[in-house]
Scaffold this active site. Sequence first.
Site, short mmCIF file in Angstrom:
data_model
loop_
_atom_site.label_atom_id
_atom_site.label_comp_id
_atom_site.label_asym_id
_atom_site.label_seq_id
_atom_site.Cartn_x
_atom_site.Cartn_y
_atom_site.Cartn_z
N SER A 165 0.86 -1.18 0.00
CA SER A 165 0.00 0.00 0.00
C SER A 165 0.89 1.22 0.00
CB SER A 165 -0.89 0.00 1.25
OG SER A 165 -1.54 1.25 1.41
N TYR A 189 -2.65 -0.95 10.17
CA TYR A 189 -2.63 -1.27 8.74
C TYR A 189 -1.33 -0.80 8.09
CZ TYR A 189 -3.85 -1.24 3.80
OH TYR A 189 -3.85 -1.44 2.44
#
Length: 258
Positions: free
Chosen positions: A140, A153
């Site tokens: 990401s 995350y």
Amino acid sequence: MTGTVRPVALITGASSGFGAEFARRFAARGHDLVLVARRRDRLEQLAAELPSTTCTVLPADLSDPGAPAALLGELARRGIRVDVLVNSAGFGSYGRFEAEDPDRIADEVQVNVGAVTALSRLLMPDLLSSRRGVLLNITSTAAYQPSPSLAVYAATKAYVRALTEALWQENRGTPLRVLALAPGPTETEFFEAAGSDRFKVGQMLSVPQVVDVAFRALDRRDPPPSVIAGRRNRWTAVAAGLLPRRWVLRVADRLTGE
């Protein structure tokens, strides 16, 4: 007369989003598929879309630490050797760290870190023995800087990026292609699962656009260790690595914080 043996791509998170798109693309490139996700009905629906491809549907909950070894055992039982591994399964949680559900945090770390690590290691012998081996891990843009309200995350994706780039270096000189793909915000089910679209920041891309970035990298003679989808997302990641950390964190907090 014996037919040509088709390479096999195992894709986690194949029930939707990037996983489903990678399944379609690898099928179009002549691969058979092993489709892994929790939702059997979604996997069977995807398999039905690909009648010219042999699809093995293996439902699994990757938040279970025993799931990777169980998948490996099932592959061995069926005599399936894997040429391509796409670790696409993952999810995020939005909110202040002290307000997060500890059980959900544990599941997030297990899916995003534990399962990726275990599957990469368990399937590495197959990937290295293949002349068309690929290890593709989805990271990401959050892997490039700490993200307040997305603390766990972002940390898990930073781990996956670091792991994948290290494996890229370890496997230089072998046929295995290793790549970390960092999508920016993309129109998937991610935001719904995370419980907020507050962090839809950066360059929004479609799922096919992001997958195109991955295949352009993999098709190069010497693929890079990692790629970021979207020019603006790439500049943001570069800036985050150059600017003072206090400034980066303040900006990230304004963009993604509650």
